[in-house]
Design a protein around this motif. Sequence first.
Motif, short mmCIF file in Angstrom:
data_model
loop_
_atom_site.label_atom_id
_atom_site.label_comp_id
_atom_site.label_asym_id
_atom_site.label_seq_id
_atom_site.Cartn_x
_atom_site.Cartn_y
_atom_site.Cartn_z
N LEU A 88 -5.16 -5.35 -10.96
CA LEU A 88 -6.55 -4.95 -11.18
C LEU A 88 -6.74 -4.80 -12.68
O LEU A 88 -6.01 -4.04 -13.33
N VAL A 94 -9.60 -9.24 -10.46
CA VAL A 94 -8.29 -9.18 -9.81
C VAL A 94 -7.56 -10.49 -10.04
O VAL A 94 -8.13 -11.57 -9.90
N THR A 96 -3.95 -12.51 -8.80
CA THR A 96 -2.91 -12.46 -7.78
C THR A 96 -1.88 -13.56 -7.99
O THR A 96 -2.20 -14.61 -8.54
N VAL A 115 -14.47 -4.80 -8.74
CA VAL A 115 -13.45 -4.21 -7.88
C VAL A 115 -13.05 -2.86 -8.45
O VAL A 115 -12.73 -2.74 -9.63
N ILE A 118 -7.64 -1.51 -5.07
CA ILE A 118 -6.96 -2.48 -4.22
C ILE A 118 -6.01 -1.72 -3.31
O ILE A 118 -5.37 -0.75 -3.73
N SER A 120 -2.90 -2.46 -0.21
CA SER A 120 -2.02 -3.52 0.25
C SER A 120 -1.34 -3.14 1.56
O SER A 120 -1.12 -1.96 1.84
N PHE A 125 -3.95 -8.11 1.16
CA PHE A 125 -4.60 -7.15 0.27
C PHE A 125 -6.04 -6.91 0.72
O PHE A 125 -6.65 -7.77 1.35
N ALA A 127 -9.64 -5.37 -1.23
CA ALA A 127 -10.26 -4.86 -2.45
C ALA A 127 -11.53 -4.12 -2.08
O ALA A 127 -12.38 -4.64 -1.35
#
Length: 167
Positions: A88, A94, A96, A115, A118, A120, A125, A127
């Motif tokens: 983040l 975001v 990844t 965002v 987050i 998980s 994931f 957000a």
Amino acid sequence: FAALKEDGSVITWGESNGGGDSSSVSAQLQSGVAQIFSNVGSFAALKEDGSVITWGESTNGGDSSSVSNDLQSGVSQIFSTGTAFAALKEDGSVITWGDSGGDSSSVSDQLQSGVSQIFSAFDSFAALKQDGSVITWGRSNSSGDSRGVNERRPPGVPQLLTTAWDF
């Protein structure tokens, strides 16, 4: 294992392909590390300057070369699934990388801004956006597919919770 020392350096040991060998990035781990994050085979170090250093099993996020330019600065938090990482950034975007959850291309346009948090699970994931909407990605037959969740989510709920095992 990886240990963050008081001086901001990191030492590692254990199985080499599981992150125990950080020799390829050891110079970058000598100082300035604020936090370390892990998954089943790799590590990500968030440095005080907002950059990220990764090592370990390449498919599990130890190789972040495909997003390295985006990880040079501005990262405020890192999150992990069993085999991926999500960063983040301070601007609400975001980034990844990795395996399950590492490919956010199907929702990338929704992760460019706004965002706030987050969450998980083992292979996906979620957000939480500033407008209260929820964006998910990862293994679709698990919690990575949330079609319809925004319609069912009561307004004003500021937080999500996940389980470690979501399959």
